[in-house]
Design an enzyme around this catalytic site. Structure first.
Site, PDB file in Angstrom:
ATOM      1  N   LYS A 106       0.865  -1.185   0.000  1.00 61.52           N
ATOM      2  CA  LYS A 106       0.000   0.000   0.000  1.00 61.52           C
ATOM      3  C   LYS A 106       0.891   1.221   0.000  1.00 61.52           C
ATOM      4  O   LYS A 106       2.025   1.178   0.488  1.00 61.52           O
ATOM      5  CB  LYS A 106      -0.888   0.006   1.251  1.00 61.52           C
ATOM      6  CG  LYS A 106      -2.119   0.871   1.108  1.00 61.52           C
ATOM      7  CD  LYS A 106      -3.203   0.130   0.346  1.00 61.52           C
ATOM      8  CE  LYS A 106      -4.476   0.919   0.249  1.00 61.52           C
ATOM      9  NZ  LYS A 106      -5.537   0.095  -0.358  1.00 61.52           N
TER      10      LYS A 106
HETATM   11  P1  NAD Z   1     -13.399   7.716  -2.917  1.00 60.50           P
HETATM   12  O1  NAD Z   1     -12.460   8.780  -2.508  1.00 60.50           O
HETATM   13  O2  NAD Z   1     -13.767   7.591  -4.361  1.00 60.50           O
HETATM   14  O3  NAD Z   1     -14.796   7.865  -2.109  1.00 60.50           O
HETATM   15  C1  NAD Z   1     -14.881   8.000  -0.725  1.00 60.50           C
HETATM   16  C2  NAD Z   1     -16.275   8.540  -0.415  1.00 60.50           C
HETATM   17  O4  NAD Z   1     -16.461   8.582   0.998  1.00 60.50           O
HETATM   18  C3  NAD Z   1     -16.538   9.963  -0.922  1.00 60.50           C
HETATM   19  O5  NAD Z   1     -17.850  10.027  -1.432  1.00 60.50           O
HETATM   20  C4  NAD Z   1     -16.421  10.811   0.340  1.00 60.50           C
HETATM   21  O6  NAD Z   1     -17.176  12.008   0.229  1.00 60.50           O
HETATM   22  C5  NAD Z   1     -17.032   9.850   1.322  1.00 60.50           C
HETATM   23  N1  NAD Z   1     -16.736  10.142   2.724  1.00 60.50           N
HETATM   24  C6  NAD Z   1     -15.570  10.528   3.295  1.00 60.50           C
HETATM   25  N2  NAD Z   1     -15.742  10.699   4.624  1.00 60.50           N
HETATM   26  C7  NAD Z   1     -17.038  10.407   4.888  1.00 60.50           C
HETATM   27  C8  NAD Z   1     -17.822  10.388   6.060  1.00 60.50           C
HETATM   28  N3  NAD Z   1     -17.302  10.715   7.244  1.00 60.50           N
HETATM   29  N4  NAD Z   1     -19.121  10.031   5.967  1.00 60.50           N
HETATM   30  C9  NAD Z   1     -19.658   9.689   4.782  1.00 60.50           C
HETATM   31  N5  NAD Z   1     -18.958   9.677   3.628  1.00 60.50           N
HETATM   32  C10 NAD Z   1     -17.671  10.036   3.687  1.00 60.50           C
HETATM   33  O7  NAD Z   1     -12.783   6.365  -2.347  1.00 60.50           O
HETATM   34  P2  NAD Z   1     -13.115   4.879  -2.829  1.00 60.50           P
HETATM   35  O8  NAD Z   1     -12.140   4.484  -3.854  1.00 60.50           O
HETATM   36  O9  NAD Z   1     -14.576   4.783  -3.109  1.00 60.50           O
HETATM   37  O10 NAD Z   1     -12.738   4.045  -1.499  1.00 60.50           O
HETATM   38  C11 NAD Z   1     -13.641   3.929  -0.418  1.00 60.50           C
HETATM   39  C12 NAD Z   1     -13.147   2.849   0.528  1.00 60.50           C
HETATM   40  O11 NAD Z   1     -13.037   1.611  -0.175  1.00 60.50           O
HETATM   41  C13 NAD Z   1     -11.759   3.070   1.144  1.00 60.50           C
HETATM   42  O12 NAD Z   1     -11.740   2.541   2.452  1.00 60.50           O
HETATM   43  C14 NAD Z   1     -10.844   2.266   0.261  1.00 60.50           C
HETATM   44  O13 NAD Z   1      -9.638   1.875   0.909  1.00 60.50           O
HETATM   45  C15 NAD Z   1     -11.722   1.082  -0.028  1.00 60.50           C
HETATM   46  N6  NAD Z   1     -11.350   0.355  -1.238  1.00 60.50           N
HETATM   47  C16 NAD Z   1     -11.324   0.985  -2.447  1.00 60.50           C
HETATM   48  C17 NAD Z   1     -11.000   0.257  -3.580  1.00 60.50           C
HETATM   49  C18 NAD Z   1     -11.035   0.862  -4.960  1.00 60.50           C
HETATM   50  O14 NAD Z   1     -10.875   0.115  -5.950  1.00 60.50           O
HETATM   51  N7  NAD Z   1     -11.275   2.170  -5.107  1.00 60.50           N
HETATM   52  C19 NAD Z   1     -10.666  -1.110  -3.465  1.00 60.50           C
HETATM   53  C20 NAD Z   1     -10.714  -1.713  -2.208  1.00 60.50           C
HETATM   54  C21 NAD Z   1     -11.057  -0.960  -1.101  1.00 60.50           C
END
Ligand code: NAD
Length: 413
Positions: A106
């Site tokens: 990571k």
């Molecule tokens: P992203 O940045 O696209 O979206 C995150 C979302 O969460 C945004 O809409 C943001 O406004 C919202 N957010 C932030 N703080 C918040 C709160 N306190 N309350 C409500 N909403 C809130 O990120 P993502 O890529 O969608 O990733 C989200 C999660 O999934 C992370 O934990 C990431 O590690 C995990 N993840 C992502 C992927 C991927 O392929 N993108 C893969 C595995 C895991």
């Protein structure tokens, strides 16, 4: 035993329990818990206003016994070595649970991407690669998008790395399609969340059609999960972003929400919908509560307000260990992150394979293979959980730990 005072102690606890139940020695436990390499770099950039800004960039390479290190790159002001280290170890278990030939890593930069211009972001990303290029590569460590990073950032990494080593699309996944990205990668994590929920519902015998879902976070993962669940007949009754939450008891107009967010940059005041607080969203009665924002969202403080039958960890480590205990006591089933959000790394693996072979798969093939791997993994986890009388997380960790240990045994350490 290895001791870590990390924020994501769910990993530490679950790994310790798995090693204990599997009868692994302290040394094996230590090998599975600690990172192989941790890299920290300073990244100075000149901002558009002429001022100098200095950021810290991290890459933690946890394990590569089963294949090259693989994991996302996160841009967020709170990124630090401890968080990156924890997320790297989750990746090792995730790739092992999915049985794909990759390890775990990571990375992150402690910046707020929303406060940087596109030029500043590009410079920051290119500088990061300039300082990191000796440690990454298609056969060494492959990055991907995570919170705060997207396909264009992956494109800059590819471009900067290729300027040094020659055309190397496989150094990074989640790229734009015209730079060697894979069909289906953008929606993969959210789609995977829906596939896993479908697999759990089938095994539990409950119909998925008509079930209700509440999603915290409406970014890449949350938004695609919402659409894919809707396609399976699930009523998505609430979603949130960092500013607000939106509720509609008969199901949200997801297309309308996306259009509104694109046009106005917010989920506030969407026609025909009601805004509620973040706390109210978590307390809504639903079949599936899906935290899809940041880690540590469900804690001892708010867990008693939850009113869901299943909690599906779309985010990494959204539930703290004490909150997990409280939920299990109330018979809330927790679908662990290393299963629920593995869709992204699976399609990243497909993208890497396509890049190495100089081929491009059609979307139907990506979706078919993604379904095959995720349904298989979900089946394995549910079977072990049932046979051993343990939680889904415990079962997932045991399967993953055994695979990494087997690979270590085979390499002779
Ligand atoms: P992203 O940045 O696209 O979206 C995150 C979302 O969460 C945004 O809409 C943001 O406004 C919202 N957010 C932030 N703080 C918040 C709160 N306190 N309350 C409500 N909403 C809130 O990120 P993502 O890529 O969608 O990733 C989200 C999660 O999934 C992370 O934990 C990431 O590690 C995990 N993840 C992502 C992927 C991927 O392929 N993108 C893969 C595995 C895991």
């Amino acid at each position: 035993m290895p001791s870590k005072t990390n924020t994501l102690s769910t990993f530490t606890n679950a790994l310790s329990t798995a090693c204990e139940r599997l009868g692994y020695s302290d040394s094996i436990h230590k090998l599975l818990a600690l990172s192989a390499r941790e890299i920290k770099v300073e990244i100075p950039i000149v901002r558009d206003n002429g001022e100098l800004a200095v950021f810290s960039g991290y890459r933690v390479q946890h394990h590569n016994a089963r294949g090259p290190y693989k994991g996302g790159l996160r841009y967020h002001p709170k990124v630090d070595l401890e968080e990156v280290r924890d997320l790297a170890s989750l990746m090792t278990l995730k790739t092992a649970l999915m049985d794909i030939p990759l390890g775990g890593a990571k990375g992150g930069i402690d910046c707020d991407p929303h406060s940087l211009t596109s030029r500043e972001l590009e410079m920051l990303t290119r500088k990061f690669v300039k300082r990191m290029h000796r440690h990454i590569g298609p056969e060494m460590d492959i990055m991907a998008p995570d919170v705060g990073t997207d396909a264009s950032i992956m494109g800059w990494i590819h471009s900067e790395y290729s300027a040094i080593y020659g055309h190397s699309p496989a150094v990074v996944t989640g790229k734009p399609i015209n730079l060697g990205g894979s069909q289906g990668r953008e929606k993969a994590t959210g789609y995977g969340v829906a596939i896993v929920i479908d697999a759990v519902a089938r095994t539990r015998g409950g119909p998925l059609s008509g079930a209700t879902a509440v999603i915290q976070g409406f970014g890449n993962v949350g938004m695609h999960a919402a659409f894919c669940l809707r396609d399976l007949g699930v009523k998505v009754i609430a979603v949130s972003d960092s500013r607000t939450a939106v509720y509609g008891k008969d199901g949200l107009d997801l297309d309308g929400l996306v259009k509104h967010k694109q046009e106005r940059g917010t989920l506030e005041d969407v026609d025909g919908h009601r805004n509620i607080s973040h706390e109210e969203l978590l307390a809504l009665e639903c079949d599936y509560l899906i935290p899809a924002a940041l880690g540590g969202a469900i804690t001892r403080k708010n867990v008693d307000t939850l009113n869901c039958r299943h909690l599906v960890e779309a985010a990494n480590a959204p539930v703290t260990p004490d909150a997990e205990d409280a939920l299990l006591k109330r018979n809330v089933e927790i679908v662990p992150d290393i299963l629920a959000n593995a869709g992204g790394v699976i399609v990243s693996y497909f993208e890497w394979v396509q890049n190495l072979q100089r081929r491009a798969w059609p979307l139907f093939k990506v979706d078919r293979e993604l379904n095959r791997i995720l349904h298989g993994a979900a089946h394995d986890v549910m079977s072990r959980s049932h046979d051993e009388g343990i939680t889904l997380r415990a079962a997932a960790y045991e399967i993953a730990a055994m695979r990494v240990k087997d690979a270590l045994d085979a390499t002779g350490f």
